[in-house]
Design a protein around this motif. Structure first.
Motif, PDB file in Angstrom:
ATOM      1  N   ARG B  19     -32.778 -20.147  13.289  1.00 49.99           N
ATOM      2  CA  ARG B  19     -33.945 -20.634  14.022  1.00 49.99           C
ATOM      3  C   ARG B  19     -35.075 -19.612  13.917  1.00 49.99           C
ATOM      4  N   PHE B  20     -36.302 -20.111  14.066  1.00 51.03           N
ATOM      5  CA  PHE B  20     -37.446 -19.233  14.328  1.00 51.03           C
ATOM      6  C   PHE B  20     -38.141 -19.814  15.545  1.00 51.03           C
ATOM      7  N   GLY B  21     -37.920 -19.236  16.694  1.00 42.84           N
ATOM      8  CA  GLY B  21     -38.455 -19.831  17.920  1.00 42.84           C
ATOM      9  C   GLY B  21     -37.916 -21.241  18.062  1.00 42.84           C
ATOM     10  N   GLY B  22     -38.814 -22.210  18.109  1.00 44.26           N
ATOM     11  CA  GLY B  22     -38.376 -23.591  18.272  1.00 44.26           C
ATOM     12  C   GLY B  22     -37.962 -24.265  16.966  1.00 44.26           C
ATOM     13  N   ILE B  23     -38.374 -23.665  15.830  1.00 44.71           N
ATOM     14  CA  ILE B  23     -38.084 -24.303  14.539  1.00 44.71           C
ATOM     15  C   ILE B  23     -36.672 -23.950  14.081  1.00 44.71           C
ATOM     16  N   VAL B  24     -35.906 -24.950  13.704  1.00 45.38           N
ATOM     17  CA  VAL B  24     -34.615 -24.673  13.067  1.00 45.38           C
ATOM     18  C   VAL B  24     -34.860 -24.727  11.560  1.00 45.38           C
ATOM     19  N   ALA B  25     -34.987 -23.558  10.950  1.00 48.40           N
ATOM     20  CA  ALA B  25     -35.380 -23.497   9.543  1.00 48.40           C
ATOM     21  C   ALA B  25     -34.213 -23.858   8.633  1.00 48.40           C
ATOM     22  N   VAL B  26     -33.008 -23.448   9.023  1.00 48.07           N
ATOM     23  CA  VAL B  26     -31.799 -23.811   8.277  1.00 48.07           C
ATOM     24  C   VAL B  26     -30.828 -24.371   9.308  1.00 48.07           C
ATOM     25  N   GLY B  43     -36.855 -29.182  -2.554  1.00 49.99           N
ATOM     26  CA  GLY B  43     -37.178 -29.724  -1.231  1.00 49.99           C
ATOM     27  C   GLY B  43     -38.630 -29.445  -0.921  1.00 49.99           C
ATOM     28  N   PRO B  44     -39.203 -30.197   0.007  1.00 52.72           N
ATOM     29  CA  PRO B  44     -40.621 -30.012   0.320  1.00 52.72           C
ATOM     30  C   PRO B  44     -40.913 -28.630   0.902  1.00 52.72           C
ATOM     31  N   ASN B  45     -42.177 -28.288   0.982  1.00 50.94           N
ATOM     32  CA  ASN B  45     -42.586 -27.012   1.572  1.00 50.94           C
ATOM     33  C   ASN B  45     -42.060 -26.932   2.997  1.00 50.94           C
ATOM     34  N   GLY B  46     -41.534 -25.772   3.331  1.00 50.72           N
ATOM     35  CA  GLY B  46     -41.059 -25.565   4.700  1.00 50.72           C
ATOM     36  C   GLY B  46     -39.706 -26.180   4.983  1.00 50.72           C
ATOM     37  N   SER B  47     -38.983 -26.617   3.952  1.00 47.55           N
ATOM     38  CA  SER B  47     -37.689 -27.267   4.192  1.00 47.55           C
ATOM     39  C   SER B  47     -36.561 -26.258   4.386  1.00 47.55           C
ATOM     40  N   GLY B  48     -36.846 -24.956   4.215  1.00 48.18           N
ATOM     41  CA  GLY B  48     -35.846 -23.933   4.529  1.00 48.18           C
ATOM     42  C   GLY B  48     -35.194 -23.288   3.325  1.00 48.18           C
ATOM     43  N   LYS B  49     -35.746 -23.510   2.137  1.00 51.91           N
ATOM     44  CA  LYS B  49     -35.131 -22.974   0.916  1.00 51.91           C
ATOM     45  C   LYS B  49     -35.157 -21.444   0.896  1.00 51.91           C
ATOM     46  N   SER B  50     -36.329 -20.878   1.123  1.00 52.96           N
ATOM     47  CA  SER B  50     -36.426 -19.406   1.090  1.00 52.96           C
ATOM     48  C   SER B  50     -35.654 -18.778   2.238  1.00 52.96           C
ATOM     49  N   THR B  51     -35.665 -19.444   3.387  1.00 52.00           N
ATOM     50  CA  THR B  51     -34.893 -18.918   4.514  1.00 52.00           C
ATOM     51  C   THR B  51     -33.408 -18.900   4.157  1.00 52.00           C
ATOM     52  N   LEU B  52     -32.954 -19.949   3.488  1.00 54.04           N
ATOM     53  CA  LEU B  52     -31.555 -19.981   3.036  1.00 54.04           C
ATOM     54  C   LEU B  52     -31.254 -18.760   2.162  1.00 54.04           C
ATOM     55  N   PHE B  91     -38.149 -12.467  -4.949  1.00 56.84           N
ATOM     56  CA  PHE B  91     -38.841 -12.954  -3.759  1.00 56.84           C
ATOM     57  C   PHE B  91     -39.931 -13.944  -4.160  1.00 56.84           C
ATOM     58  N   GLN B  92     -40.143 -14.926  -3.303  1.00 58.43           N
ATOM     59  CA  GLN B  92     -41.165 -15.934  -3.588  1.00 58.43           C
ATOM     60  C   GLN B  92     -42.539 -15.288  -3.750  1.00 58.43           C
ATOM     61  N   ILE B  93     -42.858 -14.382  -2.809  1.00 58.56           N
ATOM     62  CA  ILE B  93     -44.071 -13.569  -2.966  1.00 58.56           C
ATOM     63  C   ILE B  93     -43.607 -12.253  -3.555  1.00 58.56           C
ATOM     64  N   ASP B 166     -36.236 -17.255  -6.543  1.00 62.21           N
ATOM     65  CA  ASP B 166     -37.109 -18.053  -5.676  1.00 62.21           C
ATOM     66  C   ASP B 166     -38.433 -18.300  -6.388  1.00 62.21           C
ATOM     67  N   GLU B 167     -38.567 -19.457  -7.001  1.00 59.96           N
ATOM     68  CA  GLU B 167     -39.781 -19.863  -7.730  1.00 59.96           C
ATOM     69  C   GLU B 167     -40.231 -18.789  -8.707  1.00 59.96           C
ATOM     70  N   VAL B 168     -39.284 -18.333  -9.512  1.00 59.90           N
ATOM     71  CA  VAL B 168     -39.564 -17.182 -10.374  1.00 59.90           C
ATOM     72  C   VAL B 168     -40.505 -17.532 -11.518  1.00 59.90           C
ATOM     73  N   GLU B 198     -36.913 -24.202  -7.187  1.00 58.70           N
ATOM     74  CA  GLU B 198     -37.959 -24.580  -8.138  1.00 58.70           C
ATOM     75  C   GLU B 198     -38.751 -25.786  -7.647  1.00 58.70           C
ATOM     76  N   HIS B 199     -40.043 -25.766  -7.947  1.00 60.27           N
ATOM     77  CA  HIS B 199     -40.846 -26.951  -7.667  1.00 60.27           C
ATOM     78  C   HIS B 199     -41.085 -27.757  -8.938  1.00 60.27           C
ATOM     79  N   ASP B 200     -40.857 -27.138 -10.101  1.00 57.37           N
ATOM     80  CA  ASP B 200     -41.091 -27.800 -11.385  1.00 57.37           C
ATOM     81  C   ASP B 200     -39.871 -28.658 -11.742  1.00 57.37           C
TER      82      ASP B 200
HETATM   83  N1  LIG Z   1     -40.039 -15.059   9.207  1.00 60.46           N
HETATM   84  C1  LIG Z   1     -40.327 -16.260   9.740  1.00 60.46           C
HETATM   85  N2  LIG Z   1     -40.794 -16.360  11.001  1.00 60.46           N
HETATM   86  C2  LIG Z   1     -41.073 -17.557  11.559  1.00 60.46           C
HETATM   87  N3  LIG Z   1     -40.921 -18.720  10.914  1.00 60.46           N
HETATM   88  C3  LIG Z   1     -40.459 -18.700   9.655  1.00 60.46           C
HETATM   89  C4  LIG Z   1     -40.141 -17.465   9.006  1.00 60.46           C
HETATM   90  N4  LIG Z   1     -39.703 -17.735   7.753  1.00 60.46           N
HETATM   91  C5  LIG Z   1     -39.750 -19.083   7.636  1.00 60.46           C
HETATM   92  N5  LIG Z   1     -40.193 -19.661   8.766  1.00 60.46           N
HETATM   93  C6  LIG Z   1     -40.338 -21.105   9.009  1.00 60.46           C
HETATM   94  O1  LIG Z   1     -39.140 -21.718   8.615  1.00 60.46           O
HETATM   95  C7  LIG Z   1     -39.387 -22.932   7.936  1.00 60.46           C
HETATM   96  C8  LIG Z   1     -38.756 -22.889   6.558  1.00 60.46           C
HETATM   97  O2  LIG Z   1     -39.504 -21.973   5.753  1.00 60.46           O
HETATM   98  P1  LIG Z   1     -39.062 -21.555   4.291  1.00 60.46           P
HETATM   99  O3  LIG Z   1     -39.964 -20.483   3.840  1.00 60.46           O
HETATM  100  O4  LIG Z   1     -37.624 -21.290   4.264  1.00 60.46           O
HETATM  101  O5  LIG Z   1     -39.370 -22.906   3.491  1.00 60.46           O
HETATM  102  P2  LIG Z   1     -39.346 -23.172   1.932  1.00 60.46           P
HETATM  103  O6  LIG Z   1     -38.477 -24.351   1.719  1.00 60.46           O
HETATM  104  O7  LIG Z   1     -39.025 -21.946   1.180  1.00 60.46           O
HETATM  105  O8  LIG Z   1     -40.845 -23.606   1.670  1.00 60.46           O
HETATM  106  P3  LIG Z   1     -41.796 -23.353   0.382  1.00 60.46           P
HETATM  107  O9  LIG Z   1     -41.447 -24.415  -0.601  1.00 60.46           O
HETATM  108  O10 LIG Z   1     -43.171 -23.546   0.911  1.00 60.46           O
HETATM  109  O11 LIG Z   1     -41.543 -21.980  -0.119  1.00 60.46           O
HETATM  110  C9  LIG Z   1     -40.881 -23.111   7.930  1.00 60.46           C
HETATM  111  O12 LIG Z   1     -41.233 -23.946   9.021  1.00 60.46           O
HETATM  112  C10 LIG Z   1     -41.403 -21.704   8.139  1.00 60.46           C
HETATM  113  O13 LIG Z   1     -42.655 -21.739   8.801  1.00 60.46           O
END
Ligand SMILES: Nc1ncnc2c1ncn2[C@@H]1O[C@H](COP(=O)(O)OP(=O)(O)OP(=O)(O)O)[C@@H](O)[C@H]1O
Ligand SMILES: [Mg+2]
Lengths: 328, 244
Positions: B19-26, B43-52, B91-93, B166-168, B198-200
């Protein structure tokens, strides 16, 4: 400068330059006279102290406002062990002070180096303040009235003690941080802690090791300095302005550069003495330092070293000033 | 690695949660990865891939679930321990050592192995990724594409058995993209396992043998590219976005 190999052996020309400088330094007491030998003793000491600040501030990227604590610990260790009751050999007191300072760095660094840079800066500042207060309050340290050491009037003895220590400190720091894998780890952690961890580097351990190295060096100089000035008290070896000097010497010489601290120390120490000799106080010196620091932060982030055309450009000053970005 | 049976997965992820606060990222992610697989994660932006990825590599601690790598429970391990156990990542960035040169970045990535072999290894990686001409350049002054190549190069320096990318290839010139993909293929043949965000889609189709689709922190589909491309849920969540 394009360096094809980080491990490239030094050319013989560089070796000759180093040799000439060493011969010149070793022969100072022969040709320079008492006054200049004393001045250069001070330069050697400050070069070593600034180096220690560069290790934690420049290489590891953490601002320490407490380096004077280690300097003072070295001074008090030597002074206490050389009291008539104990009567230690001077040289044997130096490693004792170094070990105490190193242990303290581990104890303080272990919690403080996990935190963001600002917390570390505050923690180290508080450490130095606390030690100064405690030493002033205790009985066996002589409290506010300080400690007297045996008198050794040999100018060249102290010149060589400071010179040898400074040369050794620079050699050790250079080998560890510019020529070995430890240096790569320290700089990797400084530049990006997440990426360093992804490369298998234990950031906390590396930072503590760097901080310990940066604590051991001033402790040795503190011990020599105590014997040199023959009388110490909290203001003379534990005051915060000693740390401030290390910081500005490093910044003005070149933060994060191997030879920055010695340049900054030479310029500032000699200038400070000159101001003192000409005006009887250091007000002008302080104004000059302020102006130089502003100049460095705004226009010359690599300090005096940055004036050399082939110097690598570092982004450390800016990086340190917005430290909060890094750990989030 | 010869002792490990073919059947045992390199990575087993069970009910992973963050979780991140109220958001369940994974949100309760489970999957296995077989050795020498190249698993795409889309998966779409913000779907939790990088968090995974951050959870799998120890960069973030999970709030629930388990991670097993090579049969060992690595849940809650610090990132440097996970890395030393043979997991490499980008890293993505790009997270480069900006005050170091390109070559030094490669050295810094390999301080735990045979140090004498590092310069030669770095030469190989520089040549493979066509970064030789910028070997002495500070990493901070590279172009975006070169920065990603260097990220990938640091992974290559370490010989990991599991690699997370991550989106290398984002923003990398097509020629260099081919270089990265060739390297992935070659390492896979030698036994390395890959997870690739990957997005491609074209790249996912050609490189990934299996694809995981994430949406809002959950795995919504898992199969070959052909399978997921015909899955109505995926069409809706992700591929359904009309292509321009
Ligand atoms: N360090 C963090 N602190 C707070 N929220 C975060 C943090 N990292 C990710 N999130 C939130 O978790 C959710 C998933 O983010 P994540 O970066 O994993 O998505 P993603 O699938 O990699 O997206 P993208 O395709 O844009 O890279 C998003 O809502 C993001 O705002
Ligand atoms: Mg992402």
């Amino acid at each position: 400068m394009i360096r094809s190999r980080t491990f490239a052996p030094h050319t013989w020309r560089q070796a000759v330059v180093v040799l000439v400088i060493l011969v010149a330094l070793v022969s100072v007491p022969v040709w320079a006279g008492d006054y200049w030998t004393r001045l250069l003793t001070g330069v050697a000491m400050w070069a070593g102290l600034a180096l220690s600040w560069n290790v934690i501030g420049g290489y590891a990227g953490y601002i320490s406002f407490g380096q004077v604590a280690f300097f003072g610990i070295g001074a008090y260790t030597t002074a206490l062990l050389m009291q008539p009751a104990r009567h230690w050999n001077f040289l044997l007191t130096l490693p004792v002070g170094a070990v105490i300072a190193g242990l303290l760095a581990v104890v303080v660094g272990w919690p403080a180096l996990r935190l963001r840079g600002a917390y570390f800066a505050i923690a180290t500042w508080a450490l130095a303040e606390a030690i100064q207060q405690v030493v002033a309050a205790l009985g066996f340290t002589g409290g506010t009235s300080g400690l007297q050491l045996p008198i050794n009037a040999s100018t060249s003895f102290f010149y060589y003690a400071m010179l040898v220590t400074a040369v050794l400190a620079y050699a050790v720091v250079y080998l560890l941080l510019e020529r070995s894998r430890f240096g790569f780890r320290v700089k990797a952690v400084r530049d990006d802690e997440r990426a360093a961890a992804a490369a298998g580097i234990n950031a906390t351990a590396v930072k503590i090791q760097a901080f310990t190295l940066s604590a051991v060096i001033p402790a040795v100089f503190g011990g020599i300095n105590a014997y040199w000035i023959t009388f110490i008290n909290p203001p003379s070896v534990l005051a915060g302005d000693i740390t401030d000097q290390m910081v500005v010497m490093t910044l003005i010489g070149g933060l994060g550069h191997a030879w920055g601290p010695v340049l900054g120390a030479a310029v500032l120490y000699l200038a400070g003495r000159q101001f003192l000799a000409s005006f009887g106080n250091q007000t002008g010196y302080i104004a000059m330092v302020g102006a130089l620091v502003a100049l460095v932060v705004l226009f010359l982030p690599d300090g005096i070293v940055g004036l050399v055309p082939w110097t690598r450009r570092l982004r450390l000053v800016r990086q340190l000033l917005r430290r909060k970005d890094r750990d989030s | 690695m010869t002792g490990t049976g073919q059947a045992s997965p390199v990575l087993e992820v069970t009910e992973l949660r963050r979780r991140f606060g109220g958001i369940v990222a994974v949100d309760g992610v489970s999957f296995d990865v077989a050795r020498q697989d190249v698993l795409g994660i889309i998966g779409p932006n913000g779907s939790g891939k990088s968090t995974l990825f951050n959870l799998l590599t120890g960069a973030l601690p999970p709030h629930g679930g388990r991670i097993r790598h090579e049969g060992r429970d690595i849940t809650g391990w610090k990132a440097h321990r996970v890395a030393r156990a043979g997991v490499g990542r980008t890293f993505q960035i790009p997270a480069l050592f900006v005050n170091m040169t390109v070559r030094e970045n490669l050295y810094a990535a390999a301080t735990h192995g045979d140090w004498k072999a590092v310069p030669g290894r770095a030469d190989e990686v520089l040549e493979l990724l066509t970064l030789g001409h910028v070997a002495g350049t500070p990493a901070g002054s590279l172009s975006g594409g070169q920065q990603r190549l260097l990220e990938f190069g640091r992974v290559l320096m370490r010989d990991p058995s599991l690699v997370l990318l991550d989106e290398v290839t984002a923003g990398v010139h097509p020629n260099l993209r081919a270089v990265i993909l060739d390297a992935v293929q070659r390492l896979r043949e030698q036994g390395t396992t890959f997870l690739v965000i990957e997005h491609d889609m074209e790249l996912v189709r050609t490189v990934c043998r299996r694809v995981l689709v994430m949406d809002a922190g959950r795995v919504v589909a898992d199969g070959t590219f052909a399978e997921i491309a015909s899955d109505p849920q995926v069409m809706e969540a992700y591929l359904g976005v009309p292509a321009e």
